[in-house]
Design a protein around this motif. Structure first.
Motif, PDB file in Angstrom:
ATOM      1  N   GLY A   1       0.809  -1.209   0.000  1.00  0.00           N
ATOM      2  CA  GLY A   1       0.000   0.000   0.000  1.00  0.00           C
ATOM      3  C   GLY A   1       0.839   1.254   0.000  1.00  0.00           C
ATOM      4  O   GLY A   1       1.975   1.258   0.487  1.00  0.00           O
ATOM      5  N   MET A   2       0.269   2.320  -0.578  1.00  0.00           N
ATOM      6  CA  MET A   2       0.918   3.630  -0.549  1.00  0.00           C
ATOM      7  C   MET A   2      -0.087   4.638   0.020  1.00  0.00           C
ATOM      8  O   MET A   2      -1.234   4.695  -0.417  1.00  0.00           O
ATOM      9  N   PHE A   3       0.386   5.425   0.987  1.00  0.00           N
ATOM     10  CA  PHE A   3      -0.473   6.308   1.764  1.00  0.00           C
ATOM     11  C   PHE A   3       0.043   7.738   1.642  1.00  0.00           C
ATOM     12  O   PHE A   3       1.191   8.014   1.969  1.00  0.00           O
ATOM     13  N   HIS A   4      -0.812   8.653   1.186  1.00  0.00           N
ATOM     14  CA  HIS A   4      -0.419  10.046   0.915  1.00  0.00           C
ATOM     15  C   HIS A   4      -0.521  10.908   2.174  1.00  0.00           C
ATOM     16  O   HIS A   4      -1.529  10.873   2.866  1.00  0.00           O
ATOM     17  N   LEU A   5       0.516  11.707   2.430  1.00  0.00           N
ATOM     18  CA  LEU A   5       0.494  12.652   3.546  1.00  0.00           C
ATOM     19  C   LEU A   5       1.153  13.954   3.093  1.00  0.00           C
ATOM     20  O   LEU A   5       2.305  13.953   2.668  1.00  0.00           O
ATOM     21  N   ALA A   6       0.395  15.052   3.168  1.00  0.00           N
ATOM     22  CA  ALA A   6       0.950  16.372   2.815  1.00  0.00           C
ATOM     23  C   ALA A   6       1.742  16.863   4.020  1.00  0.00           C
ATOM     24  O   ALA A   6       1.165  17.290   5.019  1.00  0.00           O
ATOM     25  N   ASP A   7       3.073  16.776   3.934  1.00  0.00           N
ATOM     26  CA  ASP A   7       3.887  16.975   5.137  1.00  0.00           C
ATOM     27  C   ASP A   7       3.841  18.368   5.736  1.00  0.00           C
ATOM     28  O   ASP A   7       3.854  18.511   6.951  1.00  0.00           O
ATOM     29  N   GLU A   8       3.730  19.432   4.917  1.00  0.00           N
ATOM     30  CA  GLU A   8       3.796  20.761   5.546  1.00  0.00           C
ATOM     31  C   GLU A   8       2.497  21.154   6.244  1.00  0.00           C
ATOM     32  O   GLU A   8       2.455  22.143   6.966  1.00  0.00           O
ATOM     33  N   VAL A   9       1.450  20.373   6.069  1.00  0.00           N
ATOM     34  CA  VAL A   9       0.173  20.645   6.739  1.00  0.00           C
ATOM     35  C   VAL A   9       0.238  20.215   8.208  1.00  0.00           C
ATOM     36  O   VAL A   9      -0.485  20.721   9.053  1.00  0.00           O
TER      37      VAL A   9
END
Length: 192
Positions: A155-163
């Motif tokens: 699986g690949m899980f997206h995370l917007a790091d600067e948020v």
């Protein structure tokens, strides 16, 4: 089971059960990496979307020429927004982006119903945290990661790091076997 990774700057293959965190800028173009991940060496794929509707996910898959016949989409937005929805073999619905039990159950159902090489894309963890909260989101992700291991899927899980603050990003990083970072300028690095 080994899975090919067709993403630049990552290992050629990963073992089944691998969870990958995709860290990206909130304005980052993640669709290319996501579809490269989904389209390669895959018998069936589940796209869990807390960010866009099933219709938008289908458009993305079509645009990047991903074989839609292998895709199941879990739409968590349409019910809450009151959009017309028709459950079908390849589109499932959760009641809301914070319906964590529903998301985990649908993920398990998908993995149990399909054979071969199975991939899961979770777009996005950032939205999940926004709708639920960090603690509940983390618990749900731990459940999904356990399912990947149980069913030998990736699986690949997206995370917007600067948020998120640094502590939150670090806590999420610890859950995953690999981290792929997409930078603002489009360069990709990874750590496995």
């Amino acid at each position: 089971m080994e899975y090919t990774l067709a993403i630049e700057s990552t290992p050629d293959t990963v073992e089944g059960g691998t969870g990958i965190l995709l860290l990206h800028p909130s304005t980052g173009e993640t669709d290319r990496l996501d579809t490269e991940f989904l389209a390669t060496d895959t018998d069936a794929m589940l796209v869990i979307s807390t960010r866009t509707t099933a219709r938008e996910v289908k458009q993305k898959l079509e645009y990047y020429e991903v074989d839609e016949s292998r895709a199941t989409i879990l739409d968590t937005l349409s019910v809450e927004r009151g959009y017309t929805r028709r459950q079908s073999d390849n589109v499932r619905y959760a009641s809301a982006p914070d319906d964590l039990d529903g998301i985990v159950e649908e993920t398990e159902a998908f993995l149990a119903e399909h054979d071969g090489k199975l991939r899961v894309s979770f777009d996005s963890v950032t939205e999940l945290v926004y709708y639920a909260d960090e603690e509940r989101a983390m618990a749900a992700l731990e459940d999904v990661l356990e399912l990947l291991a149980e069913y030998d899927a990736v699986g690949m899980f997206h995370l917007a790091d600067e948020v998120h603050d640094e502590e939150t990003v670090a806590a999420f990083r610890e859950l995953f076997d690999g981290v792929v970072e997409l930078r603002e300028d489009g360069t990709v690095t990874s750590e496995f």
